[in-house]
Motif scaffolding. Structure first.
Motif, PDB file in Angstrom:
ATOM      1  N   GLU A  72       6.166  10.207   7.651  1.00 46.81           N
ATOM      2  CA  GLU A  72       5.717   8.838   7.379  1.00 46.81           C
ATOM      3  C   GLU A  72       5.037   8.184   8.579  1.00 46.81           C
ATOM      4  OE1 GLU A  72       9.534   7.439   5.901  1.00 46.81           O
ATOM      5  OE2 GLU A  72       8.574   7.123   3.944  1.00 46.81           O
ATOM      6  N   CYS A 154       6.343  -0.393  -4.268  1.00 47.08           N
ATOM      7  CA  CYS A 154       7.033  -1.307  -3.357  1.00 47.08           C
ATOM      8  C   CYS A 154       6.293  -2.638  -3.351  1.00 47.08           C
ATOM      9  CB  CYS A 154       7.076  -0.692  -1.964  1.00 47.08           C
ATOM     10  SG  CYS A 154       7.895  -1.696  -0.740  1.00 47.08           S
ATOM     11  N   ASP A 157       5.004  -3.714   0.046  1.00 48.14           N
ATOM     12  CA  ASP A 157       3.926  -2.916   0.631  1.00 48.14           C
ATOM     13  C   ASP A 157       3.190  -2.177  -0.485  1.00 48.14           C
ATOM     14  OD1 ASP A 157       2.233  -1.408   2.171  1.00 48.14           O
ATOM     15  OD2 ASP A 157       3.819  -0.265   3.181  1.00 48.14           O
ATOM     16  N   GLN A 159       0.464  -0.759  -0.687  1.00 46.34           N
ATOM     17  CA  GLN A 159      -0.311   0.417  -0.302  1.00 46.34           C
ATOM     18  C   GLN A 159       0.570   1.585   0.150  1.00 46.34           C
ATOM     19  OE1 GLN A 159      -3.485  -0.406   2.393  1.00 46.34           O
ATOM     20  NE2 GLN A 159      -4.477  -1.828   0.999  1.00 46.34           N
ATOM     21  N   SER A 160       1.886   1.471   0.011  1.00 48.94           N
ATOM     22  CA  SER A 160       2.787   2.506   0.542  1.00 48.94           C
ATOM     23  C   SER A 160       2.551   3.875  -0.098  1.00 48.94           C
ATOM     24  CB  SER A 160       4.249   2.087   0.378  1.00 48.94           C
ATOM     25  OG  SER A 160       4.585   1.959  -0.991  1.00 48.94           O
ATOM     26  N   ARG A 163      -0.843   5.229   1.045  1.00 48.24           N
ATOM     27  CA  ARG A 163      -0.723   5.719   2.415  1.00 48.24           C
ATOM     28  C   ARG A 163       0.030   7.051   2.447  1.00 48.24           C
ATOM     29  NH1 ARG A 163       0.749   1.302   4.195  1.00 48.24           N
ATOM     30  NH2 ARG A 163       2.998   1.566   4.034  1.00 48.24           N
ATOM     31  N   LEU A 164       1.104   7.158   1.662  1.00 50.45           N
ATOM     32  CA  LEU A 164       1.894   8.386   1.609  1.00 50.45           C
ATOM     33  C   LEU A 164       1.044   9.580   1.180  1.00 50.45           C
ATOM     34  CD1 LEU A 164       4.631   9.880   1.740  1.00 50.45           C
ATOM     35  CD2 LEU A 164       4.944   9.235  -0.667  1.00 50.45           C
TER      36      LEU A 164
END
Length: 187
Positions: A72, A154, A157, A159-160, A163-164
């Motif tokens: 992460e 989430c 967030d 964009q989590s 991003r992941l």
């Protein structure tokens, strides 16, 4: 017992338990090991060989461990984001889909992520790649019997997951580089 076996075999009293852990992690990722012992690994405990270059394997294993444990914190691989015209901005995932040619992810009705390098799929967790695992697991699902909905999105967030996906691609590509650089296993 294991520590003494490694120290004795390599005539190196400085080898630590952590060195052995990293060494084994590298061995378990080694293509020659996975290929030669694939059938055994399905039904038996792994047998760990003494490779000719212990410290190089341990160093590579440490790099792999840090990469995988801190996935992460890895930089996000930049994918081309194609927004569908006429759709409202939305970063929520219901169920992502991989395109037939595996070069894009249909993230949702609004967004398509393009430009996935083919090498991403070389790093595998069992019978599928890490990216395919994320695509499969990060979806909204409801347990019919209990009526509980599992939602990976989430609200703090949005964009989590986006991003992941990029981080998992980075981890996959970097893992491939490290695995390709592993020294001869001697089996």
């Amino acid at each position: 017992w294991g520590l003494e076996q490694f120290r004795h075999h390599y005539t190196d009293m400085e080898i630590s338990k952590w060195d052995i852990f990293y060494y084994i992690y590298a061995v378990l990722h080694h293509p020659a090991y996975r290929g030669r012992y694939a059938a055994n690994l399905r039904r038996d405990l792994p047998r760990i060989p003494f490779a000719p270059r212990f410290h190089l394997m341990a160093e590579a294993g440490k790099l792999l461990v840090n990469l995988h444990v801190k996935y992460e914190k890895q930089p996000e691989f930049k994918l081309e984001q194609a927004e569908r015209p006429g759709e409202k901005l939305n970063l929520q995932v219901t169920a992502m889909q991989l395109s037939a040619d595996k070069t894009a992810i249909i993230y949702n009705d609004f967004l398509i992520l393009k430009g996935i390098p083919p090498e991403t799929f070389e790093y595998r967790l069992g019978n599928r790649s890490a990216l395919e695992w994320v695509i499969d697991q990060y979806r909204v699902s409801t347990n019919e019997r209990r009526g509980i909905t599992d939602d990976p999105n989430c609200s703090d967030d949005p964009q989590s997951i986006l991003r992941l996906v990029g981080q998992v691609i980075t981890v996959s590509l970097e893992t491939n580089k490290i695995v390709r650089s592993l020294p001869d296993l001697g089996v």
